[in-house]
Design a protein around this motif. Structure first.
Motif, mmCIF file in Angstrom:
data_model
loop_
_atom_site.group_PDB
_atom_site.id
_atom_site.type_symbol
_atom_site.label_atom_id
_atom_site.label_comp_id
_atom_site.label_asym_id
_atom_site.label_seq_id
_atom_site.Cartn_x
_atom_site.Cartn_y
_atom_site.Cartn_z
ATOM 1 N N THR A 181 -37.127 -1.056 6.872
ATOM 2 C CA THR A 181 -37.813 -2.351 6.771
ATOM 3 C C THR A 181 -37.621 -3.042 5.425
ATOM 4 O O THR A 181 -38.572 -3.490 4.792
ATOM 5 N N LEU A 182 -36.360 -3.140 4.986
ATOM 6 C CA LEU A 182 -36.067 -3.887 3.751
ATOM 7 C C LEU A 182 -35.829 -5.356 4.097
ATOM 8 O O LEU A 182 -35.404 -5.671 5.209
ATOM 9 N N LEU A 183 -36.125 -6.246 3.165
ATOM 10 C CA LEU A 183 -35.851 -7.659 3.377
ATOM 11 C C LEU A 183 -34.374 -7.897 3.049
ATOM 12 O O LEU A 183 -33.965 -7.722 1.900
ATOM 13 N N PRO A 184 -33.562 -8.276 4.048
ATOM 14 C CA PRO A 184 -32.114 -8.328 3.828
ATOM 15 C C PRO A 184 -31.687 -9.365 2.793
ATOM 16 O O PRO A 184 -30.601 -9.248 2.234
ATOM 17 N N TRP A 185 -32.517 -10.371 2.546
ATOM 18 C CA TRP A 185 -32.123 -11.430 1.611
ATOM 19 C C TRP A 185 -32.486 -11.121 0.169
ATOM 20 O O TRP A 185 -32.209 -11.902 -0.717
ATOM 21 N N TYR B 8 -27.328 -5.483 -2.254
ATOM 22 C CA TYR B 8 -28.121 -5.965 -1.132
ATOM 23 C C TYR B 8 -28.188 -4.870 -0.057
ATOM 24 O O TYR B 8 -27.275 -4.051 0.045
ATOM 25 N N LEU C 224 -41.109 -6.149 9.890
ATOM 26 C CA LEU C 224 -41.353 -6.770 8.592
ATOM 27 C C LEU C 224 -42.709 -7.471 8.569
ATOM 28 O O LEU C 224 -43.407 -7.457 7.558
ATOM 29 N N TRP D 74 -26.266 -11.938 1.608
ATOM 30 C CA TRP D 74 -27.019 -10.984 2.413
ATOM 31 C C TRP D 74 -26.788 -11.051 3.887
ATOM 32 O O TRP D 74 -27.035 -10.077 4.591
#
Lengths: 256, 263
Positions: free
Chosen positions: A86-90, A131, B150, B254
């Motif tokens: 659950t990492l924020l890809p941005w 990233y 998320l 990203w």
């Protein structure tokens, strides 16, 4: 005789809406510094147990205390590591680790000091500017753990964090997790399907049965810390894995 | 190395083939029917001859297109936010947004002229109408498609609604927004030209490329008409290139769509 438990379940029950009981009559206490693994057949409410502890869902009956408070009130002492990274890809790795602090309004300089510290703990200091898509599955999970540690939690909840990883990576991360715990004295609740993982990591294993989820047996793991590759190879380790596996099998068969 | 070369070489070959066929068709026409497809040189000469007129018209069209495009971005952002709040809001607003999109521009044009008068305002308003829909549909979809894991993570951090919106929903919606923006960037210059034909005004030298096309057509200046078409193409290309560059800046770090597959 002993200090008051950091976490205490007293006859806790849980049902979702009008559904059947997911958990029933769960009682146990965890001492500060315990590493508690929770195993059991699928549908025994292991994950639900963690979600109750995290205050993500209210209990239906009984009493649940975290340092003498409700889970809701103790929220800032608890960190959660999900099955998915659950990492924020941005966001790059460092900013991902800083996001919980950022949401709490911690100033930027303090945040970056924290991200440095915890990324070094999980040996990913060099990847701070990468990233998520550039990381392997194991690395992503280590970032996820670093992010949980960034809040300096007293209690760390881990819901099958290494389930999707290969055996080698999983064993290495098990050892790293214990090494980190020697520096950061949190209490851990660890849900897993792997008996070997549970025996290697914990000093206590809770074996649960399903329909409804109940605490079946508690197994103490008297192996000394620090645990290493040698621990995995010792007869005592194998004997405990065998005993726990047999117990788990009989619990699963009993439910079937 | 070879890839880079082919990336430049192959489109150049395609272009050369098209121009060659164009020359061939033109040469094959009898001289009294040659006006149907002026030769590339005739179009180029017309382009050079009318460059001042075309540049001025292109500038006027750009103003209308940019104003309408900008307005569409701003209004669609706000609308998408409202639409993302609940399925009830969506079902009560979508049919009317659809109605706006389904009404053809040439019918909306005279209505716009009645409201704000012919000229820049009408062109901008009509461009807004045509660019708005793809933006609002895509951005809304992005805002409501946030990864559930998320969202749960942010719940765990007890993030406020505002923080969840700014730090989670908005960045997660960016790829969708840029998809809408790319469609809108293709539609906006076309919309501005069509609007100009139907609701433009040459008062105060305000005529755009659409207006100019009508004039050249009525004067039977066919090479100039083709040159006007080329000018609208160039304008469209510039719009798209700028949007593609913006998307690249926002996403290439990203987003998986920018992952290099030829490692």
């Amino acid at each position: 005789m002993s200090a008051p438990p950091i976490v205490e379940f007293r006859a806790v029950a849980k049902r979702f809406g009008e559904g059947p009981l997911v958990l029933d009559g769960v009682s146990f206490g965890a001492q500060r510094g315990d590493f508690v693994s929770i195993i059991g057949p699928s549908g025994c409410g292991k994950s639900t147990l963690l979600r109750l502890l995290a205050g993500l869902s209210p209990i239906t009956a009984g009493e649940l205390r975290v340092e003498g408070r409700t889970p809701e009130a103790a929220a800032t002492d608890i960190a959660f590591v999900f099955q998915e990274p659950t990492l924020l890809p941005w966001l790059n790795v460092a900013h991902n680790v800083e996001i919980p602090q950022k949401l709490r309004g911690v100033p930027a300089t303090e945040r970056s000091a924290t991200s440095h510290r915890v990324l070094d703990l999980v040996r990913l200091g060099e990847k701070a500017r990468a990233y998520p898509r550039q990381l392997s599955g194991g690395q992503k999970m280590r970032v996820s753990i670093a992010r949980a540690l960034a809040l300096a939690p007293k209690i760390l909840l881990l819901d099958e964090p290494f389930g999707a990883l290969d055996e080698m990576t999983r064993e290495r991360l098990n050892e790293e997790l214990l090494a980190i715990r020697q520096q950061e004295a949190w209490t851990a609740f660890f849900v897993t399907h792997s008996v070997a993982e549970a025996v290697f990591l914990s000093n206590r294993i809770l074996v649960m049965s399903a329909n409804p989820g109940r605490l079946h047996t508690e197994i103490a793991v008297p192996l000394p810390y620090p645990r290493t590759l040698e621990t995995r190879l010792s007869p005592a380790f194998h004997e405990l894995v065998a005993r726990t596996s047999r117990l788990l099998r009989s619990v699963a068969d009993g439910a079937a | 190395m070879l890839r880079t070369f082919l990336k430049i070489f192959l489109p150049a070959v395609t272009g050369a083939v098209v121009v060659a066929i164009w020359f061939g068709v033109n040469a094959g026409l009898s001289s009294d029917r040659r006006f149907l497809l002026p030769s590339p040189t005739a179009v180029l000469n017309a382009f050079i001859e009318h460059r001042a007129t075309l540049a001025h018209a292109a500038w006027n069209t750009s103003q209308g297109a940019l104003l309408g495009f900008g307005l569409a971005i701003a209004v669609s952002a706000l609308t998408s936010y409202l639409l993302s709040l609940s399925p009830l809001v969506r079902s009560s607003l979508y049919p009317f947004l659809m109605a706006l999109q389904l009404t053809p521009l040439p019918i909306l044009a005279p209505i716009c002229v009645i409201w704000v008068g012919a000229g820049l305002k009408s062109v901008a308003l009509l461009t807004f109408v045509i660019a708005f829909f793809p933006l609002v549909v895509n951005t809304t979809q992005g805002l409501i498609s946030t990864d559930r894991n998320l969202v749960e993570l942010f719940g765990l951090y007890r993030a406020s609604r505002w923080n969840q919106f700014m730090h989670l929903r908005v960045p997660a919606a960016l790829p969708y927004f840029f998809t809408g923006l790319r469609i809108a960037a293709t539609l906006a210059p076309i919309g501005a030209v069509v609007a100009d034909m139907n609701a433009g005004s040459s008062a105060g030298d305000g005529g755009g490329l659409g207006f100019q096309a009508v004039i050249f057509s009525s004067q039977a200046k066919y090479p100039a008409l083709f040159a006007t078409a080329a000018a609208t193409c160039i304008l469209g290309f510039i719009f798209n290139a700028v949007v593609l560059a913006l998307a690249w800046f926002a996403l290439h770090h990203w987003h998986d769509s920018y992952e290099r597959t030829d490692k």
